[in-house]
Design a protein around this motif. Sequence first.
Motif, mmCIF file in Angstrom:
data_model
loop_
_atom_site.group_PDB
_atom_site.id
_atom_site.type_symbol
_atom_site.label_atom_id
_atom_site.label_comp_id
_atom_site.label_asym_id
_atom_site.label_seq_id
_atom_site.Cartn_x
_atom_site.Cartn_y
_atom_site.Cartn_z
ATOM 1 N N ASN A 171 0.820 -1.278 0.030
ATOM 2 C CA ASN A 171 0.191 0.028 -0.087
ATOM 3 C C ASN A 171 1.071 1.371 -0.323
ATOM 4 N N GLN A 172 1.742 1.034 0.896
ATOM 5 C CA GLN A 172 2.259 2.661 1.136
ATOM 6 C C GLN A 172 3.249 2.601 -0.493
ATOM 7 N N THR A 173 3.978 1.511 -1.132
ATOM 8 C CA THR A 173 4.599 1.540 -2.180
ATOM 9 C C THR A 173 3.703 2.933 -3.561
ATOM 10 N N ILE A 174 2.689 1.950 -3.374
ATOM 11 C CA ILE A 174 1.444 1.750 -4.521
ATOM 12 C C ILE A 174 0.841 3.868 -4.476
ATOM 13 N N GLU A 175 0.973 4.161 -2.951
ATOM 14 C CA GLU A 175 1.296 5.390 -3.275
ATOM 15 C C GLU A 175 1.821 6.642 -3.521
ATOM 16 N N MET A 176 3.231 6.656 -2.569
ATOM 17 C CA MET A 176 4.095 6.819 -3.242
ATOM 18 C C MET A 176 4.234 7.134 -4.646
ATOM 19 N N ALA A 177 4.056 6.052 -5.747
ATOM 20 C CA ALA A 177 4.069 6.230 -7.218
ATOM 21 C C ALA A 177 2.589 7.302 -7.176
ATOM 22 N N LYS A 178 1.716 7.087 -6.673
ATOM 23 C CA LYS A 178 0.456 7.865 -6.953
ATOM 24 C C LYS A 178 1.150 9.137 -7.279
ATOM 25 N N ASN A 179 1.416 8.863 -5.851
ATOM 26 C CA ASN A 179 2.074 11.057 -5.337
ATOM 27 C C ASN A 179 2.886 11.299 -6.412
ATOM 28 N N GLY A 180 3.878 10.297 -7.227
ATOM 29 C CA GLY A 180 4.862 10.904 -8.118
ATOM 30 C C GLY A 180 6.122 10.871 -8.226
ATOM 31 N N ARG A 181 5.959 10.087 -6.355
ATOM 32 C CA ARG A 181 7.315 9.201 -5.646
ATOM 33 C C ARG A 181 7.999 8.176 -6.642
ATOM 34 N N ARG A 182 7.874 7.695 -7.356
ATOM 35 C CA ARG A 182 7.516 6.499 -7.689
ATOM 36 C C ARG A 182 9.531 5.530 -7.084
ATOM 37 N N ASP A 183 10.653 6.816 -7.483
ATOM 38 C CA ASP A 183 11.636 6.245 -7.792
ATOM 39 C C ASP A 183 11.736 6.146 -6.204
ATOM 40 N N ALA A 184 10.923 7.156 -5.357
ATOM 41 C CA ALA A 184 10.996 6.173 -3.689
ATOM 42 C C ALA A 184 10.152 5.451 -3.551
ATOM 43 N N ALA A 185 9.725 4.911 -4.110
ATOM 44 C CA ALA A 185 9.306 3.641 -3.732
ATOM 45 C C ALA A 185 9.858 3.029 -3.957
ATOM 46 N N MET A 186 10.639 2.869 -5.697
ATOM 47 C CA MET A 186 11.554 1.472 -6.361
ATOM 48 C C MET A 186 12.436 1.437 -5.046
ATOM 49 N N GLU A 187 12.741 2.497 -4.184
ATOM 50 C CA GLU A 187 13.891 2.086 -3.176
ATOM 51 C C GLU A 187 13.591 1.540 -2.430
ATOM 52 N N ILE A 188 12.106 1.958 -2.130
ATOM 53 C CA ILE A 188 11.574 0.992 -0.792
ATOM 54 C C ILE A 188 11.664 -1.003 -1.267
ATOM 55 N N VAL A 189 10.919 -0.922 -2.152
ATOM 56 C CA VAL A 189 10.851 -2.641 -3.607
ATOM 57 C C VAL A 189 12.494 -3.014 -3.227
ATOM 58 N N LEU A 190 13.010 -2.060 -3.659
ATOM 59 C CA LEU A 190 15.111 -2.487 -3.856
ATOM 60 C C LEU A 190 15.593 -3.485 -2.658
ATOM 61 N N SER A 191 14.627 -2.903 -1.211
ATOM 62 C CA SER A 191 15.579 -3.002 0.198
ATOM 63 C C SER A 191 15.075 -4.448 0.250
ATOM 64 N N ASP A 192 14.938 -5.304 -0.092
ATOM 65 C CA ASP A 192 14.440 -6.269 -0.013
ATOM 66 C C ASP A 192 13.994 -6.735 1.209
ATOM 67 N N ARG A 193 12.627 -5.327 2.413
ATOM 68 C CA ARG A 193 12.459 -5.982 3.067
ATOM 69 C C ARG A 193 11.714 -6.641 2.582
ATOM 70 N N GLY A 194 10.611 -6.130 1.315
ATOM 71 C CA GLY A 194 8.795 -6.880 0.914
ATOM 72 C C GLY A 194 9.644 -8.270 0.356
ATOM 73 N N ARG A 195 10.215 -8.657 -0.064
ATOM 74 C CA ARG A 195 10.802 -9.871 -0.424
ATOM 75 C C ARG A 195 10.420 -10.653 0.512
ATOM 76 N N LEU A 196 11.441 -9.944 1.971
ATOM 77 C CA LEU A 196 11.849 -10.836 3.094
ATOM 78 C C LEU A 196 10.592 -11.768 3.495
ATOM 79 N N LEU A 197 9.693 -10.148 3.785
ATOM 80 C CA LEU A 197 8.135 -10.714 4.496
ATOM 81 C C LEU A 197 7.693 -11.702 3.505
#
Length: 496
Positions: A126-152
Amino acid sequence: MPLFSSAFARRTIAFLAAGVLALLAIVAASGWLSVRTAQHAETAVVERQIRSLATSLLAATLDAETGQRGFLLTGEPRYLGPFERAQPRLRSDIASLRTLLANDARQLAVLNDIAGVLDQKMAELNQTIEMAKNGRRDAAMEIVLSDRGRLLMERARVQLGLLNANAEGRVTLRLQEVNDGAELLTWVTAAGSLLILLFAAGASWTVVQYTRELMAARVELQGVNANLEERVVERTEALTRANEEIQRFAYIVSHDLRSPLVNIMGFTSELEAAMKTVGPYVAGDASLTAKAKLATDEDIPEALRFIRASTSKMDGLINAILKLSREGRRELHAESINLVSLFENAAASVRHQTEEVGAEISVPSTAPALVTDRLALEQVVGNVVDNAVKYLARDRPGRIIITAGETARRVHIDITDNGRGIAQQDHERIFELFRRAGAQDRPGEGIGLAHVRALVRRLGGDITVQSELGRGTTFRIDLPRRLRLNDNSRQGRGGE
């Protein structure tokens, strides 16, 4: 041959009972195994539902992640469809799993952990999708690439796999138990069926053997029956003559013995009167006064008391024999009897005695129809009820219960009390003439029950007793529904 006292009856009943027991065992085992199989099957269904929901949770989470990645890469809202559809699925599947695992604390703890992980994963998506909707796509991609979601995701996948594996293992176990139950049921049914066949074969063999013996006995019986009727008539006439001779003998003996007893009693009275005259005369001789006085005051009166007591007892016994003889000569008259009224009259005749000792008599409100001699039956019931009152226990409230029942051709009257009871060895002895049982602390000469049995047998029935010392007694009077009068019962009274 009596059927139920024969070896045939015992063997047949044994085989049938064994067969019934085997059948009941099969039914019981089948019922138990069926219930057990149903329980295992129901458990297997639940475990399969758990496994299916675990798989659905993992698939929904993957769908949600796929929708998130597609939106982040393209920016196209249409890729959010899987993500949006996954969220209600996740909530529904977790709620269903909580219901199914409500009674399994260990599995419920695992589910709670999974739910926490999935909540974190969905929050990250939800956080990454909201960030992308608000024009912060790069920040959202950083969260994805942090591997936190993968580990979860890996953690959720492992825990859901564990939940799935546990469910699969329990499904396999339950299915194995179902198969084992079915196999056991097969063996039980086969063994029981074999036993039933063996018992049926044994019963059939017994029937065949008995039938052979019966046919042989029938052939022999046909030969005996050729002159059986004539022999029965002859023996009946002989028994009738013997019975008449016995009655005449008792009647003659009663009269012949009573005459000298009357004389003895008369002379005893005269002797008593003479002593009143001799006493004063003897007292005039000084040398004989002491001895004469002792004789007149003690010895002779004591002898007189013994003579009078003995003659009175002999007179009572002879009167008893005479009473039995007269009753045996009395003509019977068959009439319809109102048993309830007869019972009430018998109870009323001893009411003064029952009230004196605080006892109660219970009489039925209804009774079967009976045609017999009224006087004889009144004497029978009255005598038994009187005995019941006489021998009530003094240490507890007395209770006498009169009941009446019937079968196709017979009527039975039961008179039950909670009195002293009668010892087992005396059950037949009490019906003998001049015989009594137990403590001799009640008046009587031992003729009542002998008289009762004689009357009941003249009425075509019998009387039996069941009793236990200290608990009470039941007399059963069994009579035919309708008295059959024969020549002996219609004979005249005759002179005395």
